[in-house]
Scaffold this active site. Structure first.
Site, PDB file in Angstrom:
ATOM      1  N   ASN A  91      41.020  24.700  35.978  1.00  0.00           N
ATOM      2  CA  ASN A  91      40.678  24.710  37.412  1.00  0.00           C
ATOM      3  C   ASN A  91      39.247  24.207  37.589  1.00  0.00           C
ATOM      4  O   ASN A  91      38.564  23.888  36.616  1.00  0.00           O
ATOM      5  CB  ASN A  91      40.866  26.112  37.992  1.00  0.00           C
ATOM      6  CG  ASN A  91      39.964  27.117  37.301  1.00  0.00           C
ATOM      7  OD1 ASN A  91      38.745  27.012  37.349  1.00  0.00           O
ATOM      8  ND2 ASN A  91      40.570  28.079  36.621  1.00  0.00           N
TER       9      ASN A  91
ATOM     10  N   LYS B  61      42.529  43.035  47.531  1.00  0.00           N
ATOM     11  CA  LYS B  61      42.303  42.796  46.092  1.00  0.00           C
ATOM     12  C   LYS B  61      41.520  43.959  45.463  1.00  0.00           C
ATOM     13  O   LYS B  61      41.809  44.387  44.345  1.00  0.00           O
ATOM     14  CB  LYS B  61      41.527  41.481  45.926  1.00  0.00           C
ATOM     15  CG  LYS B  61      41.599  40.920  44.540  1.00  0.00           C
ATOM     16  CD  LYS B  61      41.296  39.443  44.514  1.00  0.00           C
ATOM     17  CE  LYS B  61      42.403  38.637  45.154  1.00  0.00           C
ATOM     18  NZ  LYS B  61      42.161  37.214  45.170  1.00  0.00           N
TER      19      LYS B  61
ATOM     20  N   LYS C  95      43.230  45.751  42.308  1.00  0.00           N
ATOM     21  CA  LYS C  95      42.657  45.627  40.960  1.00  0.00           C
ATOM     22  C   LYS C  95      41.894  46.879  40.536  1.00  0.00           C
ATOM     23  O   LYS C  95      41.417  46.966  39.420  1.00  0.00           O
ATOM     24  CB  LYS C  95      41.716  44.418  40.916  1.00  0.00           C
ATOM     25  CG  LYS C  95      42.374  43.132  41.407  1.00  0.00           C
ATOM     26  CD  LYS C  95      42.270  42.043  40.394  1.00  0.00           C
ATOM     27  CE  LYS C  95      42.877  40.760  40.919  1.00  0.00           C
ATOM     28  NZ  LYS C  95      42.943  39.723  39.918  1.00  0.00           N
TER      29      LYS C  95
END
Ligand code: C5P
Length: 409
Positions: free
Chosen positions: A209, A339, A343
């Site tokens: 990426n 998130k 997480k």
């Protein structure tokens, strides 16, 4: 943080000299006293009047001025400061410094000083890359002169590359680190991930990426600057290793996870790496062959381990503060909050990485700090500045004020 420090700013003649008044203003805002010395060519880009006005001091430019020599003298000028800062430092002045030339007031002061010298190089990319310049930099570095930058980016001449002077706000951070009185994170271990991961398909091809690693590297350098023993687990980047940081180079997500687990225990974990979500299910041991008329081989993907989630759930070895990043292109805050919960980390730094923001390979970042308590919007600033501000916030959170003050003694 620069309270009472005396900086002798030597301005040489590059286009970046137009930023010198801003640099003086920022240094003084931090409490430093700044006195300026200019070369003749610097005066083509910035006037002595401007530097005199912002420094509120006399500006020195002439080695043979009877009055200046009588009142101050070049030797005293060079000894009267805590630090000498050459910004911008052109290829020319660095060549003169490397060879001990003393043909004007600036170079004479630099030769006569017994004080530490920092230099912020600024020049065209070809001049920066030239062997002569690189040899001069090596000489100066070996003599203990600290280089601040340069940065990579658009140049005044229309080219692109390494050689831009580091922005004034980041030169101020470098100076604060240099004086580094406060080491509130001394005794703490910080683990930082940075850069992309490369996921091999066969021995020559990989999935990757666009992460440059600039933000993660800046955070690692800032944490080390505040005294933390810092391990940076980095995927492949073009960046030099940050000063004072232990760097572990990896390629794939699996290697990054193994390096992070091996680095535990840590007090702080900042996961800034852009880890590939998937890897090739089956990595070919030989290069996949292409024959005319063949249908393309299928690419089966399998999910990579989530390093941030793994560190957040590390049980007894869980770092006290686990921080993740959320690179989003829409609903930035809401997605980041989700998130944080998913997480199980403590903070999320959310940033908008839509192509129009230029965040990915760029030098600036606009972030939001999401904690259990809520979210904070930080103004657009350099990635160095984001690193410094985040490291300071980590220190303020983990280290009670008294301990931090004791560490600074
Ligand atoms: O799920 P997403 O990739 O958007 O989450 C981003 C955050 O999770 C970043 O902090 C990144 O470093 C971390 N991450 C990770 N391991 C993965 C994927 C993401 O540590 N496999």
């Amino acid at each position: 943080m620069l309270d009472g420090k005396k900086v002798l700013l030597i301005v040489s003649g590059g286009i970046a000299a137009y930023k010198s008044p801003d640099l003086v203003r920022r240094l003084r805002k931090q409490g430093a006293a700044v006195r300026c010395v200019m070369t003749e060519s610097a005066k083509q880009f910035v006037t002595p009047l401007a530097l005199g006005a912002v420094s509120e001091d006399k500006v020195y430019d002439n080695l043979f001025s009877l009055t200046d020599e009588h009142e101050m003298g070049h030797i005293q000028l060079s000894r009267d400061a805590d630090v000498l800062l050459v910004a911008p430092a052109t290829a020319n002045i660095m060549a003169k410094m490397a060879h001990g030339e003393a043909d004007n007031l600036a170079t004479t002061v630099l030769l006569a000083t017994d004080k530490p010298v920092l230099a912020a190089p600024a020049m065209n990319v070809r001049m920066w890359e030239h062997q002569a310049t690189q040899a001069n930099i090596a000489t100066l570095t070996a003599r203990g002169i600290a280089m601040i930058g340069p940065d990579e980016g658009d140049m005044a001449c229309g080219e692109y590359g390494m050689g831009r002077m580091v922005e004034p706000e980041d030169i101020v951070i470098a100076l604060q680190r240099f004086f580094g009185s406060a080491q509130p994170l001394a005794g703490k271990h910080a683990l930082v991930t940075s850069g992309p991961t490369y996921e091999p398909i066969d021995p020559v091809r990989y999935i990757a990426n666009r992460s440059s690693g600039k933000q993660g590297h800046a955070i690692a350098e800032a944490l080390a600057g505040l005294g933390a023993t810092t391990t940076l687990v980095s995927g492949p980047t073009q960046l030099p290793d940050p000063a004072g940081v232990n760097v572990v180079n990896v390629e794939s997500a699996a290697q990054m996870l193994a390096a992070c687990t091996a680095a535990l225990p840590a007090d702080i974990a900042v996961c800034a790496a852009a880890v590939c979500d998937w890897r090739a299910d089956d990595q070919a041991s030989e290069k996949l062959k292409k024959s005319p008329g063949d249908t393309p081989p299928p690419l089966q993907l399998t999910e990579n381990p989530d390093i941030l989630a793994t560190l957040s759930a590390a049980g007894e070895t869980r770092p006290d503060l686990v921080i993740g990043f959320a690179a989003e292109t829409e609903n930035v805050i809401d997605n980041a909050k989700a998130k944080l919960a998913r997480k199980r980390c403590d903070w999320i730094i959310a940033n908008d990485v839509s192509p129009e923001t230029g965040t990915f390979a760029g030098d600036t970042n606009t972030v939001h700090l999401i904690t259990q308590q809520g979210s904070e919007d930080w103004p657009a600033m350099s990635k160095t500045r984001v690193g410094a501000q985040l490291a300071q916030r980590i220190a303020d959170t983990l280290v009670p004020e008294k301990e931090a003050a004791d560490g600074a003694k």
